[in-house]
Design a protein around this motif. Structure first.
Motif, short mmCIF file in Angstrom:
data_model
loop_
_atom_site.label_atom_id
_atom_site.label_comp_id
_atom_site.label_asym_id
_atom_site.label_seq_id
_atom_site.Cartn_x
_atom_site.Cartn_y
_atom_site.Cartn_z
N SER A 66 0.83 -1.21 0.00
CA SER A 66 0.00 0.00 0.00
C SER A 66 0.86 1.26 0.00
O SER A 66 0.53 2.25 -0.65
CB SER A 66 -0.93 -0.01 1.21
OG SER A 66 -1.83 -1.10 1.15
N VAL A 123 -5.31 -3.42 6.45
CA VAL A 123 -6.15 -2.39 5.83
C VAL A 123 -6.48 -1.30 6.84
O VAL A 123 -6.44 -0.10 6.51
CB VAL A 123 -7.43 -3.02 5.26
CG1 VAL A 123 -8.43 -1.94 4.86
CG2 VAL A 123 -7.10 -3.90 4.06
N SER A 158 -5.12 -1.13 -2.55
CA SER A 158 -5.66 -1.62 -3.81
C SER A 158 -6.37 -2.95 -3.58
O SER A 158 -5.82 -3.87 -2.95
CB SER A 158 -4.55 -1.79 -4.84
OG SER A 158 -5.02 -2.45 -6.00
N PHE A 159 -7.60 -3.06 -4.08
CA PHE A 159 -8.36 -4.30 -3.91
C PHE A 159 -7.65 -5.46 -4.61
O PHE A 159 -7.65 -6.60 -4.10
CB PHE A 159 -9.77 -4.12 -4.48
CG PHE A 159 -10.62 -5.37 -4.40
CD1 PHE A 159 -11.18 -5.77 -3.20
CD2 PHE A 159 -10.85 -6.14 -5.54
CE1 PHE A 159 -11.95 -6.93 -3.12
CE2 PHE A 159 -11.62 -7.29 -5.47
CZ PHE A 159 -12.17 -7.68 -4.26
N SER A 160 -7.04 -5.20 -5.75
CA SER A 160 -6.33 -6.27 -6.45
C SER A 160 -5.16 -6.80 -5.63
O SER A 160 -4.88 -8.00 -5.64
CB SER A 160 -5.83 -5.77 -7.81
OG SER A 160 -4.94 -4.68 -7.65
N LEU A 192 -5.08 -6.92 -2.35
CA LEU A 192 -5.67 -7.75 -1.29
C LEU A 192 -5.97 -9.15 -1.81
O LEU A 192 -5.69 -10.15 -1.13
CB LEU A 192 -6.95 -7.10 -0.76
CG LEU A 192 -6.83 -5.68 -0.19
CD1 LEU A 192 -8.18 -5.21 0.35
CD2 LEU A 192 -5.78 -5.62 0.90
#
Length: 380
Positions: A19, A319, A349-351, A353
């Motif tokens: 992140s 997160v 970024s969701f990707s 995760l």
């Protein structure tokens, strides 16, 4: 629980590091966006091209395009009193500030390219410092350019140069040395006079309608102009710098995967002790009809569940830490004012995760697969 906590800490660290690197990549992209347009058209043959030809008529009529700025850019030599330095002079039209938010990065002076009497230059703070210039100084700087298509006169080299004088109106600070230490902006009329061009440009810079799909418009422009022209978005304009940040991110991810693998060795130790401790329960299961394959599958599933719980817990905590850093700036970069930002930037970024979760689950499964089979043969 010790094994779960070990995997959770490693997963949390992975999320935080990725992140932060996302944050730096976003910061670099945002810095470049103050100087780089959304789309930039250049020629693939030679240095300049004529934008008044029929090839560009459809481009100017596109609904997704708000504004197009003609740009003429090349190398120059600048003199200021007893100081001199090479630079990249970028001649732009008056509506250049509509393409990029250049006025938001003015560090000193004003963003002014000309008035009723004089032309002005706006340059990077690094270049201004190297030349010993201060904004709104009363005497102009001298810009020198070799005459185009003219051989250099070795007896009198100065006769092979074209010189113009202009005042310095202000200085900008992008935060990137490639611009701050090399570039100056001038009116495109002055650039054409120095470079000896009439209508030619080195690039067309484009501003699109808000929320327009840039890649779709980029593809459409490429189809209109053909292979003789290159159409680049902001990422492609600074591909080398942004690709370096991306490489750093994934190298860090691979290193952290090894740390996760080490943490998963705790699962192997936990399973080995569990198999020894549950001998009576294993006998009970056998009496109920379970064979060694079913019993091995139970321990394999438990080892995989330890990795899954650790990964989920680590992602949640990671997160939360990243969001706290993003909104409260807990971890500072250093002395206030020494950097462009005060605290470490983060962007979850969701990707990332999904990739981290999948990686931990896969490593956890592969790591316990062989040990469980070996221990099963020995103790079951």
């Amino acid at each position: 629980m010790i094994a779960v906590c070990g995997i959770a800490v490693a997963t949390m660290a992975t999320i935080c590091v990725l992140s932060v690197l996302n944050g730096f990549q976003d910061l670099v992209t945002d810095m470049f966006s103050h100087f780089d347009p959304e789309l930039k058209i250049t020629t693939t043959q030679g240095k300049v091209f004529d934008p008044t030809t029929d090839d560009f008529r459809e481009l100017y009529e596109m609904e997704d395009v708000i504004s197009i700025v003609e740009v003429l850019e090349d190398n120059v030599w600048i003199l200021n009193s007893d100081r001199q330095a090479p630079a990249v002079m970028k001649g732009v039209e008056d509506n250049f500030s509509q393409i990029v938010p250049i006025e938001s990065i003015i560090y000193a002076g004003d963003y002014i390219l000309r008035d009723e009497v004089n032309n002005y230059a706006v340059m990077g703070v690094g270049l201004m410092s190297n030349l010993g210039i201060y904004p709104n100084q009363r005497f102009p700087i001298e810009i020198n350019v070799p005459k185009r298509n003219t051989p250099v006169n070795l007896v009198n080299p100065s006769s092979s140069l074209i010189s113009e004088y202009t005042y310095v109106g202000g200085a900008f600070m992008v935060g990137q040395a490639i611009y701050d230490e090399n570039y100056l902006l001038v009116p495109i009329s002055l650039a054409r006079e120095l470079f000896q061009y009439s209508n030619e440009v080195s690039a067309l810079e484009i501003k699109l309608v808000d929320e327009t799909n840039i890649k779709t418009v980029q593809k459409k422009i490429k189809q209109i102009l053909g292979d003789n022209y290159s159409v680049k978005n902001r990422y492609e304009q600074q591909e080398a710098a942004l690709k370096m940040v991306a490489i750093e991110k994934w190298v860090a991810f691979l290193i952290l995967c090894f740390i996760i693998l080490i943490a998963i060795f705790n699962v192997i130790g936990s399973l080995s002790m569990l198999i020894v401790d549950k001998q009576k329960d294993i006998i009970t299961l056998r009496n109920l009809g379970a064979d060694n394959k079913v019993i091995s599958r139970i321990f394999l599933l438990e080892g995989w569940m330890i990795s899954a719980f650790g990964a989920i817990f680590g992602i949640v905590v990671g997160v939360l830490i990243c969001l706290g850093q993003q909104y409260f700036g807990w971890l500072k970069l250093g002395t206030a004012g020494a950097f462009a930002i005060e605290s470490y930037p983060v962007l979850v970024s969701f990707s990332d995760l999904v990739i981290v979760l999948f990686s931990v689950l896969l490593i956890g499964l592969l790591a316990v697969l062989y040990p469980v089979r070996y221990l099963s043969r020995k103790w079951l």
